[in-house]
Design a protein around this motif. Structure first.
Motif, PDB file in Angstrom:
ATOM      1  N   ASN A   1      38.154  18.561 -41.169  1.00 15.11           N
ATOM      2  CA  ASN A   1      38.929  19.381 -40.233  1.00 15.11           C
ATOM      3  C   ASN A   1      39.137  20.788 -40.791  1.00 15.11           C
ATOM      4  O   ASN A   1      39.110  21.773 -40.052  1.00 15.11           O
ATOM      5  CB  ASN A   1      40.282  18.747 -39.932  1.00 15.11           C
ATOM      6  N   ARG A   2      39.347  20.887 -42.110  1.00 14.24           N
ATOM      7  CA  ARG A   2      39.530  22.205 -42.721  1.00 14.24           C
ATOM      8  C   ARG A   2      38.258  23.040 -42.604  1.00 14.24           C
ATOM      9  O   ARG A   2      38.313  24.229 -42.314  1.00 14.24           O
ATOM     10  CB  ARG A   2      39.946  22.051 -44.192  1.00 14.24           C
ATOM     11  N   LEU A   3      37.101  22.402 -42.820  1.00 18.00           N
ATOM     12  CA  LEU A   3      35.828  23.110 -42.659  1.00 18.00           C
ATOM     13  C   LEU A   3      35.676  23.583 -41.217  1.00 18.00           C
ATOM     14  O   LEU A   3      35.274  24.731 -40.981  1.00 18.00           O
ATOM     15  CB  LEU A   3      34.649  22.227 -43.057  1.00 18.00           C
ATOM     16  N   CYS A   4      36.038  22.743 -40.280  1.00 18.49           N
ATOM     17  CA  CYS A   4      35.995  23.145 -38.863  1.00 18.49           C
ATOM     18  C   CYS A   4      36.904  24.346 -38.623  1.00 18.49           C
ATOM     19  O   CYS A   4      36.572  25.226 -37.828  1.00 18.49           O
ATOM     20  CB  CYS A   4      36.386  21.983 -37.958  1.00 18.49           C
ATOM     21  N   GLY A   5      38.040  24.401 -39.321  1.00 19.41           N
ATOM     22  CA  GLY A   5      38.945  25.542 -39.205  1.00 19.41           C
ATOM     23  C   GLY A   5      38.296  26.824 -39.710  1.00 19.41           C
ATOM     24  O   GLY A   5      38.430  27.882 -39.095  1.00 19.41           O
ATOM     25  N   HIS A   6      37.574  26.731 -40.827  1.00 14.47           N
ATOM     26  CA  HIS A   6      36.857  27.899 -41.348  1.00 14.47           C
ATOM     27  C   HIS A   6      35.796  28.365 -40.339  1.00 14.47           C
ATOM     28  O   HIS A   6      35.652  29.562 -40.085  1.00 14.47           O
ATOM     29  CB  HIS A   6      36.156  27.567 -42.670  1.00 14.47           C
ATOM     30  N   ILE A   7      35.062  27.422 -39.777  1.00 15.60           N
ATOM     31  CA  ILE A   7      34.014  27.753 -38.814  1.00 15.60           C
ATOM     32  C   ILE A   7      34.620  28.360 -37.552  1.00 15.60           C
ATOM     33  O   ILE A   7      34.137  29.368 -37.041  1.00 15.60           O
ATOM     34  CB  ILE A   7      33.152  26.505 -38.491  1.00 15.60           C
ATOM     35  N   SER A   8      35.701  27.775 -37.075  1.00 21.49           N
ATOM     36  CA  SER A   8      36.376  28.290 -35.889  1.00 21.49           C
ATOM     37  C   SER A   8      36.872  29.713 -36.113  1.00 21.49           C
ATOM     38  O   SER A   8      36.743  30.573 -35.238  1.00 21.49           O
ATOM     39  CB  SER A   8      37.545  27.367 -35.514  1.00 21.49           C
ATOM     40  N   CYS A   9      37.422  29.962 -37.285  1.00 23.95           N
ATOM     41  CA  CYS A   9      37.890  31.304 -37.624  1.00 23.95           C
ATOM     42  C   CYS A   9      36.726  32.295 -37.589  1.00 23.95           C
ATOM     43  O   CYS A   9      36.864  33.410 -37.083  1.00 23.95           O
ATOM     44  CB  CYS A   9      38.551  31.286 -38.994  1.00 23.95           C
ATOM     45  N   ALA A  10      35.585  31.891 -38.100  1.00 26.51           N
ATOM     46  CA  ALA A  10      34.410  32.766 -38.108  1.00 26.51           C
ATOM     47  C   ALA A  10      33.917  33.046 -36.686  1.00 26.51           C
ATOM     48  O   ALA A  10      33.452  34.148 -36.389  1.00 26.51           O
ATOM     49  CB  ALA A  10      33.298  32.135 -38.940  1.00 26.51           C
ATOM     50  N   GLU A  11      34.032  32.037 -35.823  1.00 20.68           N
ATOM     51  CA  GLU A  11      33.553  32.187 -34.444  1.00 20.68           C
ATOM     52  C   GLU A  11      34.505  33.000 -33.567  1.00 20.68           C
ATOM     53  O   GLU A  11      34.062  33.743 -32.696  1.00 20.68           O
ATOM     54  CB  GLU A  11      33.370  30.806 -33.799  1.00 20.68           C
ATOM     55  N   LYS A  12      35.804  32.837 -33.793  1.00 22.47           N
ATOM     56  CA  LYS A  12      36.777  33.340 -32.822  1.00 22.47           C
ATOM     57  C   LYS A  12      37.595  34.546 -33.261  1.00 22.47           C
ATOM     58  O   LYS A  12      38.351  35.081 -32.473  1.00 22.47           O
ATOM     59  CB  LYS A  12      37.731  32.210 -32.447  1.00 22.47           C
ATOM     60  N   THR A  13      37.473  34.944 -34.525  1.00 26.62           N
ATOM     61  CA  THR A  13      38.305  36.058 -34.995  1.00 26.62           C
ATOM     62  C   THR A  13      37.438  37.163 -35.581  1.00 26.62           C
ATOM     63  O   THR A  13      36.249  36.987 -35.804  1.00 26.62           O
ATOM     64  CB  THR A  13      39.318  35.605 -36.072  1.00 26.62           C
ATOM     65  N   ARG A  14      38.090  38.266 -35.850  1.00 24.15           N
ATOM     66  CA  ARG A  14      37.418  39.385 -36.525  1.00 24.15           C
ATOM     67  C   ARG A  14      37.848  39.450 -37.983  1.00 24.15           C
ATOM     68  O   ARG A  14      37.722  40.490 -38.620  1.00 24.15           O
ATOM     69  CB  ARG A  14      37.751  40.690 -35.812  1.00 24.15           C
ATOM     70  N   ASN A  15      38.359  38.341 -38.477  1.00 23.47           N
ATOM     71  CA  ASN A  15      38.799  38.237 -39.863  1.00 23.47           C
ATOM     72  C   ASN A  15      37.678  38.722 -40.782  1.00 23.47           C
ATOM     73  O   ASN A  15      36.522  38.385 -40.584  1.00 23.47           O
ATOM     74  CB  ASN A  15      39.146  36.775 -40.145  1.00 23.47           C
ATOM     75  N   ARG A  16      38.034  39.504 -41.782  1.00 23.00           N
ATOM     76  CA  ARG A  16      37.016  40.067 -42.680  1.00 23.00           C
ATOM     77  C   ARG A  16      37.031  39.444 -44.069  1.00 23.00           C
ATOM     78  O   ARG A  16      36.500  40.037 -45.010  1.00 23.00           O
ATOM     79  CB  ARG A  16      37.199  41.570 -42.781  1.00 23.00           C
ATOM     80  N   LEU A  17      37.633  38.292 -44.203  1.00 23.83           N
ATOM     81  CA  LEU A  17      37.595  37.613 -45.494  1.00 23.83           C
ATOM     82  C   LEU A  17      36.151  37.278 -45.846  1.00 23.83           C
ATOM     83  O   LEU A  17      35.322  37.008 -44.980  1.00 23.83           O
ATOM     84  CB  LEU A  17      38.408  36.318 -45.448  1.00 23.83           C
ATOM     85  N   TYR A  18      35.870  37.271 -47.136  1.00 22.06           N
ATOM     86  CA  TYR A  18      34.514  36.981 -47.609  1.00 22.06           C
ATOM     87  C   TYR A  18      33.955  35.705 -46.997  1.00 22.06           C
ATOM     88  O   TYR A  18      32.850  35.693 -46.463  1.00 22.06           O
ATOM     89  CB  TYR A  18      34.524  36.890 -49.142  1.00 22.06           C
ATOM     90  N   VAL A  19      34.716  34.612 -47.090  1.00 24.09           N
ATOM     91  CA  VAL A  19      34.208  33.321 -46.617  1.00 24.09           C
ATOM     92  C   VAL A  19      33.947  33.357 -45.106  1.00 24.09           C
ATOM     93  O   VAL A  19      32.968  32.796 -44.630  1.00 24.09           O
ATOM     94  CB  VAL A  19      35.144  32.154 -47.013  1.00 24.09           C
ATOM     95  N   THR A  20      34.795  34.039 -44.375  1.00 24.69           N
ATOM     96  CA  THR A  20      34.623  34.130 -42.917  1.00 24.69           C
ATOM     97  C   THR A  20      33.368  34.922 -42.569  1.00 24.69           C
ATOM     98  O   THR A  20      32.580  34.501 -41.713  1.00 24.69           O
ATOM     99  CB  THR A  20      35.861  34.772 -42.269  1.00 24.69           C
ATOM    100  N   ASN A  21      33.170  36.045 -43.228  1.00 23.82           N
ATOM    101  CA  ASN A  21      31.961  36.839 -42.983  1.00 23.82           C
ATOM    102  C   ASN A  21      30.700  36.060 -43.336  1.00 23.82           C
ATOM    103  O   ASN A  21      29.696  36.111 -42.625  1.00 23.82           O
ATOM    104  CB  ASN A  21      31.994  38.145 -43.774  1.00 23.82           C
TER     105      ASN A  21
END
Length: 83
Positions: A31-51
């Motif tokens: 579920n946490r991995l899905c949260g990381h993926i969702s963040c990458a898909e739905k936000t403009r977050n610029r954290l390294y892992v998200t990018n």
């Protein structure tokens, strides 16, 4: 406070099998991995892992999850930093 499971996990590159991120969670690691993926898909977050995940998704790939340590929240301390 009740003891809950805690996990130190790695997010691994599907191209190279290299660890790209180490995290700590008390929720289901999938579920946490899905949260990381969702963040990458739905936000403009610029954290390294998200990018990085955003780039994988653009290439049609998904990051892999590897559990490094399973413990309890009262024993986790600075365990994440050891990796």
């Amino acid at each position: 406070m009740e003891n809950r499971k805690a996990y130190v996990y790695a997010i691994v590159c599907p191209k190279t099998n290299m660890v790209r991120y180490i995290g700590l969670t008390m929720q289901n690691p999938k579920n946490r991995l899905c949260g990381h993926i969702s963040c990458a898909e739905k936000t403009r977050n610029r954290l390294y892992v998200t990018n990085w995940i955003r780039g994988l998704l653009k290439d049609g790939l998904n990051p892999k999850l590897k559990i490094l340590v399973e413990t309890t929240n009262d024993r986790v301390g600075n365990l994440e930093k050891l990796f």
